[in-house]
Design a protein around this motif. Structure first.
Motif, PDB file in Angstrom:
ATOM      1  N   VAL A 272       0.834  -1.201   0.000  1.00 44.39           N
ATOM      2  CA  VAL A 272       0.000   0.000   0.000  1.00 44.39           C
ATOM      3  C   VAL A 272       0.873   1.257   0.000  1.00 44.39           C
ATOM      4  O   VAL A 272       0.455   2.309   0.494  1.00 44.39           O
ATOM      5  N   GLY A 273       2.083   1.157  -0.537  1.00 48.80           N
ATOM      6  CA  GLY A 273       2.962   2.311  -0.628  1.00 48.80           C
ATOM      7  C   GLY A 273       2.823   3.016  -1.965  1.00 48.80           C
ATOM      8  O   GLY A 273       2.096   2.574  -2.861  1.00 48.80           O
ATOM      9  N   LEU A 274       3.545   4.104  -2.115  1.00 49.30           N
ATOM     10  CA  LEU A 274       3.460   4.902  -3.336  1.00 49.30           C
ATOM     11  C   LEU A 274       3.831   4.079  -4.566  1.00 49.30           C
ATOM     12  O   LEU A 274       3.135   4.115  -5.580  1.00 49.30           O
ATOM     13  N   LYS A 322     -12.386  -3.016  -1.125  1.00 52.88           N
ATOM     14  CA  LYS A 322     -12.276  -1.680  -1.696  1.00 52.88           C
ATOM     15  C   LYS A 322     -11.979  -1.752  -3.192  1.00 52.88           C
ATOM     16  O   LYS A 322     -11.029  -2.413  -3.622  1.00 52.88           O
ATOM     17  N   ASP A 323     -12.783  -1.053  -3.968  1.00 52.41           N
ATOM     18  CA  ASP A 323     -12.605  -0.993  -5.412  1.00 52.41           C
ATOM     19  C   ASP A 323     -11.496  -0.004  -5.738  1.00 52.41           C
ATOM     20  O   ASP A 323     -11.535   1.155  -5.320  1.00 52.41           O
ATOM     21  N   SER A 324     -10.492  -0.452  -6.490  1.00 51.79           N
ATOM     22  CA  SER A 324      -9.365   0.426  -6.836  1.00 51.79           C
ATOM     23  C   SER A 324      -9.577   1.140  -8.167  1.00 51.79           C
ATOM     24  O   SER A 324      -8.696   1.873  -8.619  1.00 51.79           O
ATOM     25  N   GLY A 325     -10.731   0.930  -8.788  1.00 49.13           N
ATOM     26  CA  GLY A 325     -11.019   1.592 -10.055  1.00 49.13           C
ATOM     27  C   GLY A 325     -11.604   2.974  -9.844  1.00 49.13           C
ATOM     28  O   GLY A 325     -11.676   3.492  -8.720  1.00 49.13           O
ATOM     29  N   GLY A 326     -12.027   3.575 -10.939  1.00 43.72           N
ATOM     30  CA  GLY A 326     -12.685   4.872 -10.870  1.00 43.72           C
ATOM     31  C   GLY A 326     -11.813   5.987 -10.341  1.00 43.72           C
ATOM     32  O   GLY A 326     -12.299   6.915  -9.681  1.00 43.72           O
ATOM     33  N   LEU A 329      -6.909   4.479  -7.509  1.00 43.98           N
ATOM     34  CA  LEU A 329      -5.461   4.273  -7.468  1.00 43.98           C
ATOM     35  C   LEU A 329      -4.719   5.595  -7.582  1.00 43.98           C
ATOM     36  O   LEU A 329      -3.757   5.856  -6.852  1.00 43.98           O
ATOM     37  N   GLU A 330      -5.175   6.426  -8.509  1.00 44.59           N
ATOM     38  CA  GLU A 330      -4.534   7.724  -8.701  1.00 44.59           C
ATOM     39  C   GLU A 330      -4.687   8.590  -7.438  1.00 44.59           C
ATOM     40  O   GLU A 330      -3.755   9.304  -7.043  1.00 44.59           O
ATOM     41  N   LYS A 331      -5.855   8.494  -6.811  1.00 43.90           N
ATOM     42  CA  LYS A 331      -6.093   9.256  -5.580  1.00 43.90           C
ATOM     43  C   LYS A 331      -5.176   8.780  -4.461  1.00 43.90           C
ATOM     44  O   LYS A 331      -4.565   9.596  -3.755  1.00 43.90           O
ATOM     45  N   TRP A 332      -5.061   7.460  -4.303  1.00 50.61           N
ATOM     46  CA  TRP A 332      -4.189   6.918  -3.250  1.00 50.61           C
ATOM     47  C   TRP A 332      -2.729   7.297  -3.499  1.00 50.61           C
ATOM     48  O   TRP A 332      -2.005   7.645  -2.555  1.00 50.61           O
ATOM     49  N   ALA A 333      -2.300   7.242  -4.761  1.00 51.01           N
ATOM     50  CA  ALA A 333      -0.918   7.617  -5.082  1.00 51.01           C
ATOM     51  C   ALA A 333      -0.683   9.097  -4.789  1.00 51.01           C
ATOM     52  O   ALA A 333       0.368   9.479  -4.246  1.00 51.01           O
ATOM     53  N   ARG A 334      -1.659   9.921  -5.129  1.00 48.90           N
ATOM     54  CA  ARG A 334      -1.524  11.358  -4.878  1.00 48.90           C
ATOM     55  C   ARG A 334      -1.439  11.645  -3.377  1.00 48.90           C
ATOM     56  O   ARG A 334      -0.628  12.475  -2.926  1.00 48.90           O
ATOM     57  N   MET A 335      -2.270  10.955  -2.606  1.00 47.85           N
ATOM     58  CA  MET A 335      -2.245  11.154  -1.153  1.00 47.85           C
ATOM     59  C   MET A 335      -0.903  10.743  -0.561  1.00 47.85           C
ATOM     60  O   MET A 335      -0.355  11.450   0.304  1.00 47.85           O
TER      61      MET A 335
END
Length: 371
Positions: A272-274, A322-326, A329-335
Motif C-alpha cells: 500500500v505504498g506509493l 475496496k474498489d481500486s477503479g474509478g 489508485l490515482e487518488k491513493w498515489a496522490r495522497m
C-alpha cells in the motif's frame, strides 16, 4: 456513522392484517416471514416498521420495530444493512460471495470477530418507502448534510439486504471506533515522526480541512502497554473518567489481542505504498485497504458506577472490499505523494530548529564547530 433514533425517523410499513389480502400486504408479509428466521425469538404479531439507525458512505442501517412490543427501542435482535446507490458499492449477493471467499478466511484464528453475512430478499414497496424517508430526513438533524442526495438502488438493481445481529440489543453500551493504519506506511521515511494516520490527519488540518476521520488518538497508542499512553487514546472513545481504569484493564485483555491480529493482517497485506499504487499489477488493494478502513465495535457492560467493565462483544465491521477503479489508485498515489512531501517538510523544519538551537547555544558557550 450518523446515528439517529426515534419515532420521527420511523417509516411505518403497511400493517399486516388477516383481512387485507392485497399485493402490498402479501409482499410485506413475505418479508416478515423471511426475516423471522433470523430473530431467534418469537416474532410479535401485527405490523412492524423500520427506523433509521445509522448511515455511512456506502450503507444505511435500519432498526426493526414491532407494534405493541415491550422490548424498547432496540426491540429486535437483528437490523437491516442496505447499500446505497453509489459507485463504490456492490450488489449484496456479490458482497456476500466476496466476503466469504476473501475476508472470512483471514479470520480463521477467531471467526467470532466477524458478523455473519446473511441476506434477505426485499420487496419494491419497502425500498420505495425507505427512500422517501431518507428524503424527508434531509434538511433536518435526522440526516447529515454529508449524506444527502444518495439513496437505495431501485428494486430492479438490488433485491437484497444484509441481516445483521443488532449489537444494541440487550444491556450494555456500544463503543465504535476505526483502528485505521496499525502499521506505518511503506512509503514513510525512516525518520518520520508520525504514523500514517496521524500524518494524514495533520496534513488535512494544515490545509484547512475538517480532519475527516480524525479520532483524536494515534492508532499505535491503542496497542500500548503503558497506562499513560493507552489512557490518553481510550479517553477519546470512553468518556467516563471514573470507570476509565476498569475499561482499560478489560480493553487490554479483550480488545488488544484482536487489534494485534488485525495489525498482523495489515502487515501481511502491506502493498500500500506509493510504488505499489504507481505499479499496481498483481496487487491486492481490495483486501489491504479494507483491513485499514474497518470499524471495531465493542459491547461494554457494567453493573454499576465505578464497577468492573466487561466487554462480552468485540466485532470488526465494514470489511467491504475496496474498489481500486474509478480513479481510486490515482487518488491513493496522490495522497501518498503529498504525505511524503509533508513529512519531509516536517523533517526539514526539525533540522532547522536543531541547527538554530545549536547556533544559539554555541554563541553562549563560545563554540563554533560542529564537533
Amino acid at each position: 456513522m450518523n446515528k439517529n433514533d426515534g419515532p420521527e425517523n420511523t417509516a411505518e410499513l403497511t400493517p399486516v392484517r388477516a383481512n387485507r389480502v392485497d399485493e402490498v400486504d402479501d409482499q410485506i408479509r413475505g418479508l416478515l416471514r423471511r426475516l423471522s428466521v433470523f430473530f431467534g425469538e418469537p416474532v410479535p404479531s401485527g405490523s412492524f416498521s423500520l427506523s433509521y439507525l445509522a448511515e455511512g458512505a456506502a450503507n444505511v442501517v435500519w432498526l426493526i420495530h414491532f407494534q405493541n412490543s415491550n422490548l424498547g427501542q432496540h426491540d429486535s435482535s437483528v437490523v437491516l444493512r442496505m447499500r446505497k446507490d453509489v459507485p463504490s458499492t456492490l450488489p449484496m449477493v456479490q458482497f456476500k460471495r466476496d466476503f466469504e471467499a476473501r475476508i472470512a478466511p483471514l479470520f480463521s484464528f477467531d471467526p467470532s470477530l466477524l458478523l455473519p453475512v446473511e441476506l434477505v430478499q426485499l420487496c419494491p414497496q419497502v425500498i420505495d418507502r425507505l427512500n422517501r424517508q431518507l428524503r424527508q430526513l434531509e434538511g433536518t438533524e435526522g440526516r447529515s448534510a454529508l449524506r444527502t442526495g444518495t439513496y437505495h438502488p431501485d428494486f430492479a438493481d438490488e433485491q437484497y439486504a444484509m441481516v445483521m445481529p443488532n449489537l444494541g440489543h440487550g444491556p450494555g453500551v456500544i463503543v465504535e471506533f476505526k483502528p485505521k493504519w496499525l502499521t506505518q506506511s511503506p512509503s514513510a521515511p525512516r525518520n518520520a515522526q508520525r504514523c500514517r494516520t496521524c500524518a494524514m490527519n495533520s496534513m488535512r488540518r494544515s490545509k484547512g480541512g475538517s480532519g475527516r476521520g480524525d479520532s483524536g488518538f494515534c492508532p499505535f497508542d491503542l496497542l500500548s502497554r503503558k497506562d499513560a499512553i493507552l489512557f490518553g487514546a481510550l479517553r477519546q472513545i470512553w468518556r467516563d473518567e471514573d470507570t476509565l481504569s476498569s475499561f482499560a484493564d478489560t480493553f487490554r485483555s479483550r480488545v488488544q489481542p484482536a487489534l494485534r491480529q488485525l495489525q498482523k493482517l495489515q502487515l501481511r497485506h502491506n502493498e500500500v505504498g506509493l510504488e505499489d499504487f504507481q505499479q499496481p499489477q498483481e496487487k491486492d488493494f481490495a483486501v489491504a485497504m479494507a483491513l485499514r478502513d474497518c470499524s471495531m465495535v465493542l459491547k461494554v457492560v457494567q453493573s454499576g458506577s465505578g464497577s468492573a467493565s466487561q466487554i462480552p462483544t468485540v466485532k470488526l465491521l465494514d470489511l467491504d472490499l475496496k474498489d481500486s477503479g474509478g480513479g481510486k489508485l490515482e487518488k491513493w498515489a496522490r495522497m501518498e505523494s503529498e504525505l511524503i512531501e509533508e513529512v519531509m517538510l516536517d523533517i526539514e523544519y526539525l533540522i532547522s530548529l536543531f541547527l538554530e538551537n545549536w547556533i544559539v547555544n554555541s554563541l553562549y558557550l563560545g563554540s563554533n564547530t560542529l564537533d
